[in-house]
Design a protein around this motif. Sequence first.
Motif, PDB file in Angstrom:
ATOM      1  N   UNK A 103       0.814  -1.220   0.000  1.00  0.00           N
ATOM      2  CA  UNK A 103       0.000   0.000   0.000  1.00  0.00           C
ATOM      3  C   UNK A 103       0.845   1.266   0.000  1.00  0.00           C
ATOM      4  N   UNK A 104       2.096   1.167   0.438  1.00  0.00           N
ATOM      5  CA  UNK A 104       2.925   2.363   0.572  1.00  0.00           C
ATOM      6  C   UNK A 104       2.641   3.141   1.845  1.00  0.00           C
ATOM      7  N   UNK A 105       1.792   2.611   2.697  1.00  0.00           N
ATOM      8  CA  UNK A 105       1.477   3.248   3.976  1.00  0.00           C
ATOM      9  C   UNK A 105       2.448   2.745   5.042  1.00  0.00           C
ATOM     10  N   UNK A 106       2.595   3.483   6.135  1.00  0.00           N
ATOM     11  CA  UNK A 106       3.469   3.004   7.212  1.00  0.00           C
ATOM     12  C   UNK A 106       2.956   1.676   7.777  1.00  0.00           C
ATOM     13  N   UNK A 115      10.565 -11.858   9.287  1.00  0.00           N
ATOM     14  CA  UNK A 115      10.290 -10.441   9.047  1.00  0.00           C
ATOM     15  C   UNK A 115      11.559  -9.605   9.028  1.00  0.00           C
ATOM     16  N   UNK A 116      12.474  -9.742  10.005  1.00  0.00           N
ATOM     17  CA  UNK A 116      13.686  -8.916   9.960  1.00  0.00           C
ATOM     18  C   UNK A 116      14.660  -9.300   8.843  1.00  0.00           C
ATOM     19  N   UNK A 117      14.403 -10.396   8.159  1.00  0.00           N
ATOM     20  CA  UNK A 117      15.225 -10.751   6.995  1.00  0.00           C
ATOM     21  C   UNK A 117      14.935  -9.810   5.817  1.00  0.00           C
ATOM     22  N   UNK A 118      13.738  -9.244   5.797  1.00  0.00           N
ATOM     23  CA  UNK A 118      13.309  -8.389   4.689  1.00  0.00           C
ATOM     24  C   UNK A 118      13.107  -6.935   5.086  1.00  0.00           C
ATOM     25  N   UNK A 119      12.795  -6.707   6.352  1.00  0.00           N
ATOM     26  CA  UNK A 119      12.447  -5.360   6.800  1.00  0.00           C
ATOM     27  C   UNK A 119      13.441  -4.858   7.830  1.00  0.00           C
ATOM     28  N   UNK A 121      14.004  -1.681  10.628  1.00  0.00           N
ATOM     29  CA  UNK A 121      13.319  -0.642  11.382  1.00  0.00           C
ATOM     30  C   UNK A 121      13.688   0.752  10.885  1.00  0.00           C
ATOM     31  N   UNK A 122      12.672   1.563  10.667  1.00  0.00           N
ATOM     32  CA  UNK A 122      12.795   2.957  10.225  1.00  0.00           C
ATOM     33  C   UNK A 122      13.316   3.105   8.802  1.00  0.00           C
ATOM     34  N   UNK A 123      13.471   2.013   8.077  1.00  0.00           N
ATOM     35  CA  UNK A 123      13.874   2.103   6.671  1.00  0.00           C
ATOM     36  C   UNK A 123      12.708   1.750   5.757  1.00  0.00           C
ATOM     37  N   UNK A 124      12.103   0.578   5.951  1.00  0.00           N
ATOM     38  CA  UNK A 124      10.986   0.173   5.102  1.00  0.00           C
ATOM     39  C   UNK A 124       9.786  -0.316   5.913  1.00  0.00           C
ATOM     40  N   UNK A 125       9.895  -0.249   7.223  1.00  0.00           N
ATOM     41  CA  UNK A 125       8.795  -0.572   8.141  1.00  0.00           C
ATOM     42  C   UNK A 125       9.221  -0.123   9.534  1.00  0.00           C
ATOM     43  N   UNK A 126       8.321  -0.277  10.466  1.00  0.00           N
ATOM     44  CA  UNK A 126       8.619   0.043  11.855  1.00  0.00           C
ATOM     45  C   UNK A 126       8.504  -1.260  12.639  1.00  0.00           C
ATOM     46  N   UNK A 127       9.658  -1.766  13.070  1.00  0.00           N
ATOM     47  CA  UNK A 127       9.707  -3.054  13.753  1.00  0.00           C
ATOM     48  C   UNK A 127       9.733  -2.848  15.268  1.00  0.00           C
ATOM     49  N   UNK A 128       8.983  -3.691  15.948  1.00  0.00           N
ATOM     50  CA  UNK A 128       8.870  -3.612  17.397  1.00  0.00           C
ATOM     51  C   UNK A 128       9.110  -4.984  18.009  1.00  0.00           C
ATOM     52  N   UNK A 129       9.513  -4.963  19.252  1.00  0.00           N
ATOM     53  CA  UNK A 129       9.696  -6.184  20.025  1.00  0.00           C
ATOM     54  C   UNK A 129       8.342  -6.892  20.171  1.00  0.00           C
ATOM     55  N   UNK A 130       8.303  -8.213  19.993  1.00  0.00           N
ATOM     56  CA  UNK A 130       7.025  -8.920  20.145  1.00  0.00           C
ATOM     57  C   UNK A 130       6.578  -8.979  21.608  1.00  0.00           C
ATOM     58  N   UNK A 131       5.270  -9.072  21.793  1.00  0.00           N
ATOM     59  CA  UNK A 131       4.651  -9.260  23.113  1.00  0.00           C
ATOM     60  C   UNK A 131       4.895  -8.105  24.073  1.00  0.00           C
ATOM     61  N   UNK A 132       5.212  -6.937  23.563  1.00  0.00           N
ATOM     62  CA  UNK A 132       5.403  -5.766  24.411  1.00  0.00           C
ATOM     63  C   UNK A 132       4.427  -4.688  23.936  1.00  0.00           C
ATOM     64  N   UNK A 147       4.299  11.705  10.838  1.00  0.00           N
ATOM     65  CA  UNK A 147       3.652  11.006   9.740  1.00  0.00           C
ATOM     66  C   UNK A 147       4.303  11.252   8.380  1.00  0.00           C
ATOM     67  N   UNK A 148       4.815  12.439   8.132  1.00  0.00           N
ATOM     68  CA  UNK A 148       5.439  12.687   6.823  1.00  0.00           C
ATOM     69  C   UNK A 148       6.673  11.802   6.652  1.00  0.00           C
ATOM     70  N   UNK A 149       7.448  11.633   7.705  1.00  0.00           N
ATOM     71  CA  UNK A 149       8.594  10.724   7.651  1.00  0.00           C
ATOM     72  C   UNK A 149       8.110   9.277   7.540  1.00  0.00           C
ATOM     73  N   UNK A 150       7.067   8.939   8.275  1.00  0.00           N
ATOM     74  CA  UNK A 150       6.530   7.577   8.239  1.00  0.00           C
ATOM     75  C   UNK A 150       6.055   7.211   6.837  1.00  0.00           C
ATOM     76  N   UNK A 151       5.512   8.179   6.108  1.00  0.00           N
ATOM     77  CA  UNK A 151       5.083   7.907   4.724  1.00  0.00           C
ATOM     78  C   UNK A 151       6.277   7.581   3.825  1.00  0.00           C
ATOM     79  N   UNK A 152       7.406   8.215   4.073  1.00  0.00           N
ATOM     80  CA  UNK A 152       8.622   7.899   3.311  1.00  0.00           C
ATOM     81  C   UNK A 152       9.055   6.463   3.583  1.00  0.00           C
ATOM     82  N   UNK A 153       8.965   6.057   4.834  1.00  0.00           N
ATOM     83  CA  UNK A 153       9.277   4.674   5.189  1.00  0.00           C
ATOM     84  C   UNK A 153       8.267   3.739   4.525  1.00  0.00           C
TER      85      UNK A 153
END
Length: 181
Positions: A103-106, A115-119, A121-132, A147-153
């Motif tokens: 979609x091109x959305x954050x 997931x971290x093999x392809x993505x 954090x802060x480059x092409x998605x926003x990755x977070x620790x699981x279960x937190x 949000x403007x920066x997040x759209x770039x990501x």
Amino acid sequence: YCGYMGNNKDGVDNLITSFALIANKFPELKLVLIGDGPQNEIQRFRRIVNDKRIDRKVIFTGRVNREDMPNYLCNAKVLALARPLGLQSTGGFPTKLGEYLSTGKPVVVTSVGDIPEYLENNRNAFLCEPDNTILFAECIEKVLNNYSNALKVGIEGRNTALECFNYKKQSYKLLVYLNSI
């Protein structure tokens, strides 16, 4: 979120809990949960929503027509997947994540499995620790506040999806490989 809401494979309860932590900071924001699951699971999620007093901010759509899915996804402000750490999440990559990225959305997602093999954090998605749920909520809040920066990501996420998950490109790579043996 969209998908099957059973077996806790996608952490819908974690997503609801995280959303509740930031819901009042973003009055216009709604959490849209698309999909179905066992009635007892849906009722459990509804109880969590009611207990957190966010029932006016969470929409359970149930199943939607396939033709309507692109509209739901592309009109979302943020797409979120709070997959918990577990056997299913450690052994693969969720198909829905490719759809989210396209979609091109954050996209806010937990860093589990492949997931971290392809993505990144802060480059092409926003990755977070699981279960937190607290960190997941903070990640969503950061995305919304920048949000403007997040759209770039998000655009970089789309580029990743087009490169890594495009069936034509992957089929061609497979064909080249098969022809080489």
